[in-house]
Write a protein that holds these residues in place. Structure first.
Motif, short mmCIF file in Angstrom:
data_model
loop_
_atom_site.label_atom_id
_atom_site.label_comp_id
_atom_site.label_asym_id
_atom_site.label_seq_id
_atom_site.Cartn_x
_atom_site.Cartn_y
_atom_site.Cartn_z
N ALA A 130 -3.28 -8.61 -0.36
CA ALA A 130 -2.60 -8.68 -1.65
C ALA A 130 -3.43 -8.00 -2.75
O ALA A 130 -2.88 -7.37 -3.65
CB ALA A 130 -2.30 -10.13 -2.01
N CYS A 131 -4.78 -8.14 -2.68
CA CYS A 131 -5.64 -7.46 -3.66
C CYS A 131 -5.46 -5.95 -3.56
O CYS A 131 -5.34 -5.26 -4.58
CB CYS A 131 -7.10 -7.83 -3.43
N CYS B 216 -2.88 -4.47 -2.46
CA CYS B 216 -1.52 -4.19 -2.95
C CYS B 216 -1.50 -4.15 -4.48
O CYS B 216 -0.83 -3.30 -5.07
CB CYS B 216 -0.55 -5.26 -2.44
N GLY B 217 -2.27 -5.04 -5.11
CA GLY B 217 -2.37 -5.03 -6.57
C GLY B 217 -2.96 -3.71 -7.06
O GLY B 217 -2.44 -3.09 -7.98
N THR C 121 -2.83 -0.92 -5.51
CA THR C 121 -1.83 0.11 -5.25
C THR C 121 -0.83 0.20 -6.40
O THR C 121 -0.51 1.29 -6.87
CB THR C 121 -1.08 -0.21 -3.95
N LEU C 122 -0.35 -0.98 -6.83
CA LEU C 122 0.68 -0.98 -7.87
C LEU C 122 0.12 -0.58 -9.23
O LEU C 122 0.75 0.14 -9.99
CB LEU C 122 1.33 -2.36 -7.96
N VAL C 123 -1.11 -1.02 -9.53
CA VAL C 123 -1.67 -0.77 -10.87
C VAL C 123 -2.23 0.65 -10.97
O VAL C 123 -1.92 1.38 -11.92
CB VAL C 123 -2.76 -1.80 -11.21
N SER D 275 -6.01 2.29 -1.09
CA SER D 275 -5.74 0.85 -1.14
C SER D 275 -4.45 0.52 -0.38
O SER D 275 -4.40 -0.48 0.34
CB SER D 275 -5.65 0.38 -2.58
N ARG E 20 4.71 0.89 -2.22
CA ARG E 20 4.93 0.15 -3.47
C ARG E 20 5.90 -1.02 -3.28
O ARG E 20 5.67 -2.10 -3.80
CB ARG E 20 5.43 1.10 -4.57
N ALA F 201 4.08 -3.64 -1.36
CA ALA F 201 3.03 -4.24 -2.19
C ALA F 201 3.61 -5.31 -3.09
O ALA F 201 3.02 -6.39 -3.27
CB ALA F 201 2.33 -3.17 -3.02
N LEU F 202 4.80 -5.03 -3.62
CA LEU F 202 5.46 -6.01 -4.49
C LEU F 202 5.78 -7.29 -3.71
O LEU F 202 5.52 -8.40 -4.17
CB LEU F 202 6.73 -5.38 -5.07
N LEU G 262 2.63 -9.26 -3.11
CA LEU G 262 2.13 -9.96 -4.30
C LEU G 262 2.97 -11.20 -4.62
O LEU G 262 2.43 -12.24 -4.98
CB LEU G 262 2.11 -9.01 -5.50
#
Lengths: 60, 241
Positions: free
Chosen positions: B73-74, B76-77, B79-81, B87, B155, B158-159, B162
């Protein structure tokens, strides 16, 4: 053998719970072996795909 | 030092290849030690007898199932940010190993539950939330591969990952929040109620699981990198080494 097991037979019997204990340990062993085999297969596939692409390009 | 040096897939590919074997060697050595402690040295449980020895794989795999999800999840975070490529690849590389540990935690729990509780399965909060974790891992894997464009898959998945993080405290605290058949923790940050060799065996097996997970992730991320960067110049130049 040890303080807890008088013999290997005693060890494998796991106090009458052999089925449950070895089904657990066995499953982990199988899962790890399967994962390692899959990891190698995936790597081979990835390398083969690169090789294929290179050959395609050489032809053109 | 340039902190972004290893965040480039091409440099990380080489680093991961160098590191992976060492993690597998460490994992094998720790597993041998942990199994020796757990199966031969640790005392037989006064109440449960020998069947409690499932604990030496049940607890480490259950811990890893949650920890790996958190690490995934980290990534994934990130990746999104930051929209970083590596990542997303790391998250993809962790997921199957996390799912494997989740499955084994459920499986060993079932085979431990049958002789001690009288049932393989019960819809108790701890067991159900751990099953949800397995679905989250499989959902992540399915969603990440569901798009033609892999970066969209990164993405979207990743959502999902999260959102699924809320399940982690639910698993962890389920034995306190609800009246579960599953027992409370034997080990907490405050201390332990276990015999010292039992505890040592469990911690050594956890370390082995940890090292194995890192090794497997590093090997898998190398394949993910090759799949994704197939057309990149460095992959061609490397002669697929």
């Amino acid at each position: 053998m040890t303080i807890w097991w008088s013999s290997w037979a005693d060890f494998w019997a796991m106090g009458g719970h052999a089925f449950f204990v070895w089904m657990s340990y066995g499953a982990l062993l199988v899962a790890v072996v399967v994962e390692v085999v899959l990891l190698q297969a995936r790597r081979k596939r990835a390398l083969a795909a690169i090789e294929e692409e290179r050959e395609l390009e050489a032809e053109n | 030092m340039n902190w972004f040096y290893f965040s480039s897939p091409s440099t990380f590919y080489t680093l991961a290849g160098r590191l992976a074997p060492w993690f597998f060697i460490l994992a094998a050595a720790l597993a041998a030690w942990g199994l020796y402690l757990g199966l031969l040295v640790a005392p037989t449980d006064a109440q449960q007898g020998a069947v409690y020895r499932v604990i030496f794989i049940h607890v480490p795999t259950a811990w890893m199932s949650m920890f790996l999800y958190f690490v995934m999840a980290c990534y994934c975070g990130l990746t999104l940010v930051f929209n970083t490529r590596l990542s997303a690849m790391m998250a993809r590389a962790i997921a199957p190993t996390g799912a494997m540990f989740t499955f084994i935690a459920l499986w060993t729990g079932a085979f431990w539950g049958r002789p001690t509780w009288g049932t393989y399965w019960v819809w108790d909060a701890r067991l159900t939330s751990e099953l949800v974790l397995l679905f989250l891992y499989s959902g992540y894997i399915a969603l990440s591969n569901a798009f033609e464009d892999p970066r969209r898959g990164d993405r979207a998945a990743a959502l999902l990952a999260l959102i699924g993080v809320v399940n982690l405290p639910i698993i962890y605290f389920s034995v306190q929040w609800w009246n579960t058949l599953h027992q409370g923790s034997s080990v907490s940050f405050k201390g332990t109620s276990m015999h010292v060799t039992m505890l040592t065996g469990m911690l050594v097996m956890s370390a082995a699981a940890w090292m194995y997970a890192i090794g497997a992730t590093l090997v898998r991320v190398r394949s993910v990198i090759l799949e994704r960067e197939r057309r990149a110049q460095w992959v061609r130049d490397a002669g697929a080494a």
